[in-house]
Design an enzyme around this catalytic site. Structure first.
Site, PDB file in Angstrom:
ATOM      1  N   HIS A 117      -0.797  67.177 101.385  1.00 15.62           N
ATOM      2  CA  HIS A 117      -1.371  66.527 102.019  1.00 15.62           C
ATOM      3  C   HIS A 117      -3.043  66.607 100.857  1.00 15.62           C
ATOM      4  CE1 HIS A 117      -3.145  64.628 105.743  1.00 15.62           C
ATOM      5  NE2 HIS A 117      -3.716  64.134 104.583  1.00 15.62           N
ATOM      6  N   HIS A 161      -2.796  67.528 109.522  1.00 15.63           N
ATOM      7  CA  HIS A 161      -4.545  68.519 109.833  1.00 15.63           C
ATOM      8  C   HIS A 161      -4.995  68.512 111.718  1.00 15.63           C
ATOM      9  CE1 HIS A 161      -5.341  64.552 110.204  1.00 15.63           C
ATOM     10  NE2 HIS A 161      -5.655  64.130 108.892  1.00 15.63           N
ATOM     11  N   ASN A 187     -12.725  64.477 108.842  1.00 15.94           N
ATOM     12  CA  ASN A 187     -11.638  64.004 109.460  1.00 15.94           C
ATOM     13  C   ASN A 187     -10.183  64.277 109.384  1.00 15.94           C
ATOM     14  OD1 ASN A 187     -11.267  62.861 111.833  1.00 15.94           O
ATOM     15  ND2 ASN A 187     -11.046  60.487 111.426  1.00 15.94           N
ATOM     16  N   ASP A 229      -5.433  69.235 102.694  1.00 15.21           N
ATOM     17  CA  ASP A 229      -6.231  67.448 103.093  1.00 15.21           C
ATOM     18  C   ASP A 229      -7.199  67.233 102.179  1.00 15.21           C
ATOM     19  OD1 ASP A 229      -6.874  65.147 104.344  1.00 15.21           O
ATOM     20  OD2 ASP A 229      -8.212  65.618 105.931  1.00 15.21           O
ATOM     21  N   PHE A 258     -15.646  61.196 105.263  1.00 17.67           N
ATOM     22  CA  PHE A 258     -15.292  62.441 106.077  1.00 17.67           C
ATOM     23  C   PHE A 258     -14.468  62.527 104.718  1.00 17.67           C
ATOM     24  CE2 PHE A 258     -14.555  59.425 109.631  1.00 17.67           C
ATOM     25  CZ  PHE A 258     -15.515  60.776 110.398  1.00 17.67           C
TER      26      PHE A 258
END
Lengths: 321, 428
Positions: free
Chosen positions: B61, B233, B279, B306, B324
């Protein structure tokens, strides 16, 4: 010499001590009298430049600050601008830098984003006064509420204050909660659960589900303005029902203790959160709040400019330091 | 080309291997592991004594911002940041501009990655055209061009019908559908976790329920379809509980968690620090504990970063308006060791499994193993080495990290991709 009782900025009451808050209130006392004179002006801030930077429409807070500034002889500029959310951030950084470049002494900022006052304060050397940032804090409003309660009841410690209405979106509520609890008041909130923020109890307040219970408990009600757009956003079904269930109505007031004080930060929605006979009645101190607003803001400006509280009497008398 | 990594602690969770040994790389592949393995004449010898030799880390990710926001990151800088963080393979999310929702766009990422010469970059294709959530993208063509999974990450797949269809259709290609779990009406306008900190700061909150409702929905749809849903996540205790129960029932679900979610709480948002805005948001201490426990017991399969670069200006704004996301490739291993291994929650081999062999297996990627004949995707790191996070020294183009100034244990020394050195720590 004693260190100045405040830091560079007044961003909120959360991070002030009880002593600092009492200091601010005490300093406001001598300034009350200036507004009662025929010539409402002292030279305390002569030569200081203050910008009132309003990114959100506000009539009474801006006017109250402007009177406070002018009565202290500061030079003031009003910048009123509404901003699209896309440009907001860029504008604030750039605005900060431009203000700095113009060598202004103080900025009074009102902004729709929580934290905007702190954002500005961290980027300029001028004093920054938060005149309301998003749903975060509105410290001068809370200070004038405190001063009004102290005027009327002679104390704040031990007084039971219930803040009523839309706590979720209210910066006035947050600043009041900090100020009141620090000065020893018992604080409660009352409103529909959909308009109370999560974890509000952890700030040291009691929650009343029904306005009748709140009014029976409280010595002071601070009735918040219900923003009309909350209905469209689905937080409450209708203004009519809000008045029926949560309104400080004439009928409920008749059943309450005759000493119960009613505050409202304004502007009021008469017939929604508060009925006209209550707002205009003998227990309402709403106009007293407005008067105190100018004195409290004079005190804030005076202290941030480096004025010493023990010399406020002299400042009032026209002396400069 | 021949390289012998001599005398390191060789850990390969894919084969339950953990021993002091030599590892020999020949022609880009793992040739042999053993104390008696020596380097042929003319080969390089690298002294790995005191260091760990493990399969290169795999991140399922990341956001590489190319095409569309090259000022924040490119495929090349992202792949270089990955290599510096010990990653040899990273998956690039499709929320680029334009969206990576067709074979040409997937092919572009593959081409940029080949030219970059850092970590391997595997594109993830969009679930829906333009990530708009209404029409399936061409999975088959994207897979043909190199996509390894599908996701509308950045947005949830709001329509339960579309999610169902995606989980069914993806089975043709045997790849996971990775979902960003967020019920949009509950999360709407939120900028941080809904709790006492958001109440104090006067910021609009995103309740844990916004994530958990979508986790529950996705689990039910995975049950319905038999498709592989990968939950991105995970940040809440409730999500961990839901996934644990689903796994007990044999549902085809996997999940990832990010280093910031097992390290920080919503307290990090205090002072309106926009580098603590991401987020899903940073949650509460009980959530952090649950994520850690999920990583220990396997409810959470993998650690993913992420990695979300934003250029300097973007985070210099009011909290409400800042974007974010934080970068994570260059701090993930250090955080894993400092926050999970040091306190005794995970063994070092289990941490490596969560960051390498397990994610590689979930997304059917090469790597994640030191088996003989496998590509020599290897990380060499000093598990005891302490360093201080200095964002200015990052290979990433962006600096948006809440960990600046933090001392971390676990320093990457050398990263190999296909036997080629893609990162070597400056000698200190």
């Amino acid at each position: 010499m004693m260190p100045p009782p405040l830091g560079k900025d007044l961003l909120g009451l959360e991070h002030l001590t009880a002593e600092q808050i009492v200091h601010l209130l005490d300093t406001a006392e001598p300034f009350k009298e200036v507004s009662e004179r025929a010539i409402k002006k002292v030279p305390t801030l002569r030569g200081k430049t203050i910008v009132n930077l309003f990114f959100e429409s506000s009539t009474r807070t801006r006017i109250s600050f402007e009177f406070a500034e002018k009565r202290l002889s500061a030079d003031t500029v009003n910048v009123t601008t509404t901003v699209s959310s896309v440009q907001k951030g860029e504008n604030l950084v750039d605005t900060a830098r431009n203000l700095e470049a113009m060598r202004i002494d103080m900025v009074v900022i009102r902004h729709p984003s929580s934290g905007a006052a702190q954002f500005l304060a961290e980027r300029i050397n001028s004093n920054v006064i938060n005149a309301g940032d998003g749903t975060h804090e509105h410290p001068t409003q809370a200070l004038l509420d405190l001063l009004t309660i102290r005027d009327k009841l002679g104390r704040i410690d031990g007084v039971k204050v219930c803040i009523c209405g839309d706590i979720l979106h209210s910066r006035v509520a947050r600043s009041n909660i900090w100020g009141l609890t620090k000065l020893g008041a018992e604080v409660a909130v009352c409103g529909p659960r959909s308009l109370l923020p999560r974890g509000i109890e952890d700030l040291g307040v009691t929650v009343f589900r029904r306005i009748e219970q709140a009014m029976e408990w409280a010595d002071v009600l601070n009735v918040l303005r219900l923003q009309l757009e909350r209905m469209d956003a689905g937080f409450i079904p209708s203004l009519r029902e809000y008045n029926r269930v949560f309104g400080v109505t004439e009928g409920r007031m008749a059943a309450a203790a005759p000493e119960l004080l009613v505050l409202h930060p304004g502007p009021m929605n008469r017939g929604v959160e508060i009925d006209s006979p209550v707002a205009d009645g003998p227990q309402s101190v709403i106009l007293h709040q407005v008067t105190n607003g100018v004195a409290v803001r004079m005190a804030v400006l005076y202290l941030l400019a480096g004025g010493r509280p023990e010399l406020a009497e002299q400042a009032k008398a026209g002396g400069t330091e | 080309m021949t390289l012998l990594l001599r005398g390191g602690r060789v850990i390969d969770p894919s084969r339950d291997l953990d021993q002091t040994s030599n590892l020999l790389v020949v022609d880009g592949k793992i040739e042999a592991i053993g104390l008696d393995v020596e380097v042929p004449l003319g080969g390089e010898v690298f002294d790995a004594a005191g260091l760990v030799v493990a399969p290169g880390l795999v991140d399922v990710h990341t956001h590489l911002r190319e095409p569309g926001a090259e000022s924040a990151e490119t495929v090349a800088t992202g792949a270089a940041a990955a290599a510096a963080g010990g990653f040899t393979g990273i998956c690039a999310m499709p929320n680029t501009d334009p969206v990576t929702d067709n074979q040409a766009a997937v092919g572009f990422i593959v081409k940029q990655a080949a030219a970059a010469g850092g970590a391997r970059v595997y594109p993830i294709g969009a679930v829906s055209l333009g990530q708009r959530g209404d029409h399936l993208a061409e999975f088959g063509e994207m897979v043909g061009a190199g996509a390894v999974a599908l996701s509308d990450d950045g947005h949830p797949v709001v329509s339960a019908h579309l999610m169902r269809t995606a989980l069914e259709y993806a089975q043709t290609f045997g790849i996971p559908v990775a979902d960003h779990c967020e019920e949009p009406t509950l999360a709407s306008g939120g900028v941080m976790h809904e709790g006492v900190v958001s109440t104090r700061l006067g910021l609009k909150g995103i309740p844990a329920a916004a994530e958990e409702i979508m986790v529950a929905r996705d689990i039910i749809l995975a049950q319905l379809t038999g498709g592989h849903v990968h939950l991105c996540h995970m940040s809440t205790r409730g999500s961990v509980d839901l996934i644990r129960r689903a796994k007990e029932q044999g549902v085809n679900v996997s999940a990832e968690a990010c280093p910031h979610h097992f390290t920080l709480t919503h307290d990090a948002c205090d002072g309106y620090d926009t580098n603590a805005k991401m987020n899903p948001p940073l949650r509460e201490a009980a959530d952090v504990e649950a994520i850690r426990e999920g990583l220990r017991d396997g409810t959470i399969d993998a650690i993913a970063t992420d990695h979300a670069p934003h250029d300097y200006r973007a985070k210099q704004r009011e909290f409400d308006d800042a974007p974010f996301g934080i970068i994570g490739l260059e701090t993930a291993l250090g955080l894993g060791i400092s926050e999970l291994v040091e306190p005794g929650l995970l063994t070092l081999p289990l941490l490596i499994a969560r960051m390498s062999s397990v994610p590689a297996k979930l997304f059917h990627l090469p790597g994640g193993t030191l088996a003989r004949g496998a590509p020599a995707d290897v990380v060499v790191f000093d598990p005891a080495g302490v360093w201080t996070v200095d964002a200015a020294s990052f290979r990433s183009k962006s600096r948006n990290t809440p960990f600046a100034g933090r001392a971390l244990r676990g320093r990457v020394v050398r990263t190999l991709v296909g036997g080629r050195t893609v990162f070597e720590a400056p000698v200190t």
